[in-house]
Design an enzyme around this catalytic site. Structure first.
Site, PDB file in Angstrom:
ATOM      1  N   TRP A  85       0.814  -1.220   0.000  1.00 19.21           N
ATOM      2  CA  TRP A  85       0.000   0.000   0.000  1.00 19.21           C
ATOM      3  C   TRP A  85       0.846   1.268   0.000  1.00 19.21           C
ATOM      4  CZ3 TRP A  85      -4.440  -0.790  -1.942  1.00 19.21           C
ATOM      5  CH2 TRP A  85      -5.144  -1.968  -1.685  1.00 19.21           C
ATOM      6  N   ASP A 106      -1.289   6.375   6.519  1.00 22.17           N
ATOM      7  CA  ASP A 106      -2.391   5.547   6.029  1.00 22.17           C
ATOM      8  C   ASP A 106      -2.693   4.527   7.127  1.00 22.17           C
ATOM      9  OD1 ASP A 106      -4.065   3.682   4.882  1.00 22.17           O
ATOM     10  OD2 ASP A 106      -2.785   3.260   3.147  1.00 22.17           O
ATOM     11  N   LYS A 148     -12.265  -1.615   6.351  1.00 23.32           N
ATOM     12  CA  LYS A 148     -11.464  -2.596   7.083  1.00 23.32           C
ATOM     13  C   LYS A 148     -11.919  -2.628   8.550  1.00 23.32           C
ATOM     14  CE  LYS A 148      -8.979  -2.969   3.293  1.00 23.32           C
ATOM     15  NZ  LYS A 148      -7.762  -2.331   2.860  1.00 23.32           N
TER      16      LYS A 148
END
Ligand SMILES: *Cc1c(COP(=O)(O)O)cnc(C)c1O
Length: 379
Positions: free
Chosen positions: A121, A191, A215
């Site tokens: 990511w 993040d 999530k």
């Protein structure tokens, strides 16, 4: 029903995933707390006596504004967010922020940003930033196959960078920062898509914290973005207004119609967290759950985890089989036993159990029992 059977049934109801429900280890969209799902179900057709579903409700009605404002207030309370920060509810998920961060923080300044690459990511975030502006790689875990966070001593930080970017929990292999990096006066951007709300957080250490919702927060369709106010308002001049933090803040994250139901579900989850001991309680439960599973894997001769123990994630436990030919078999047997979505990401393969706040400890116990039994048969 005799009393013993009744007890057993009640026990299954308390310790099981709920009637007709599986233990869902999906990395995202992920399991939501049973109580949140039941509340959404109970008020789906008629939200609090209005005769209208949240799905059908105008986003500028007093009812929805109340839902939206309560969600923000509860999130501020959970994370103890000061008035120095905007809290935004934006579309575009986690990936949307890969572009919005450089557009807003680098603006027209010509400055560059530093990126710590610790997995999939952060790699994608850097790739996106490079399309838009100047973004340096300050550290890269490629040499250790992203199984370890590069040593702080090896980071090449630029003291003039507009920000330092990192991914606090790399969801694919389960690599998590257990401390907030110190970047001095350079604003830190995190993040936290897969670990925001997993434990208390000192938001004042950050310039921007963002998290795609699906999530650990709610359904898909939005991101929570927490931005220090002085970092908003310098966005690039030639960019879409929807992506401008300052314009969104001014409009209450409603420059256009937001995903209202997602926002509402996030709000139910924030309320559930507050009613269940807040983030301290989540942190303790998450530590216990992950610890149990890692200890089981480390003691096993069939399964193994390849991540540096110093940065193993509490949220996503990635593991592999020493005999890879058993991969399909273990997934099928797990599914048949009501343990779902244990396949690793298509990029990494292997197996992965995501243990977000909504996953009760009983789900981890059920997983360990199953994996132990599978090992006895096939190990
Ligand atoms: C899932 C994930 C993303 C991407 O989220 P989308 O909402 O699908 O864009 C970004 N960062 C992390 C850490 C993730 O786990």
């Amino acid at each position: 029903m005799n009393s013993v059977l009744k007890e057993v049934t009640n026990e299954a109801r308390t310790n099981g995933p709920g009637p007709g429900r599986a233990w869902n280890f999906s990395a995202g969209p992920a399991m939501l707390p049973q109580a949140v799902m039941e509340q959404a179900q109970a008020e789906l057709l008629d939200w609090q006596g209005t005769g209208i579903s949240v799905l059908e409700m105008g986003h500028r009605t007093p009812e929805f504004l109340q839902i939206a404002q309560q969600a923000e207030a509860d999130l501020r309370h959970l994370l103890d967010i000061s008035d120095d920060y905007h809290v935004l509810f934006l579309q575009g998920g986690g990936t949307g922020q890969f572009g919005m961060v450089p557009l807003n923080l680098l603006g027209d300044s010509g400055k560059s940003a530093d990126y710590l690459i610790t997995g999939h990511w952060s790699q994608l975030a850097h790739k996106e930033a490079v399309r838009i502006a100047r973004a340096r790689v300050a550290a890269d875990g490629a040499t250790t196959n992203y199984c370890k966070i590069p040593d702080r001593a090896d980071w090449q930080l630029d003291p003039d960078a507009a920000y330092v970017y990192y991914c606090a929990n790399e969801t694919l292999l389960g690599v998590e920062f257990h401390d907030t990096p110190d970047t001095g006066d350079v604003p830190l951007v995190a993040d936290m898509t897969s670990n925001l709300l997993a434990r208390p957080l000192d938001v004042s250490r950050f310039g921007v914290v963002f998290a795609g919702m699906q999530k650990n927060i709610g359904p898909t369709g939005m991101a929570v973005v927490i931005v220090r106010k002085d970092l908003a308002g310098n966005a690039r001049s030639n960019m879409p207004s929807l992506e401008d933090y300052a314009l969104q803040a001014k409009a209450g994250s409603m420059l256009n119609t937001p995903p209202t139901f997602t926002w509402y579900m996030a709000g139910l989850n924030f309320r559930w967290l507050l009613d269940n001991g807040g983030l301290e309680a989540m942190a303790a439960a998450n530590r216990r759950k992950a610890d149990k599973l890692y200890r089981f894997i480390d003691a096993s001769s069939l399964y193994y985890n390849e991540i540096d123990p110093a940065c193993r994630s509490d949220m996503n436990v990635h593991f592999r089989l020493r005999d890879e030919s058993l991969q399909q078999g273990v997934l099928e047997a797990a599914g048949a036993a009501g343990l779902k979505a244990l396949a690793g990401h298509r990029v990494t393969g292997g197996l992965r159990a995501s243990l977000y706040n909504a996953m009760p400890e009983a789900g981890v116990d059920a997983l360990i029992d199953f994996l132990g039994e599978f090992e006895r048969r096939h190990g």
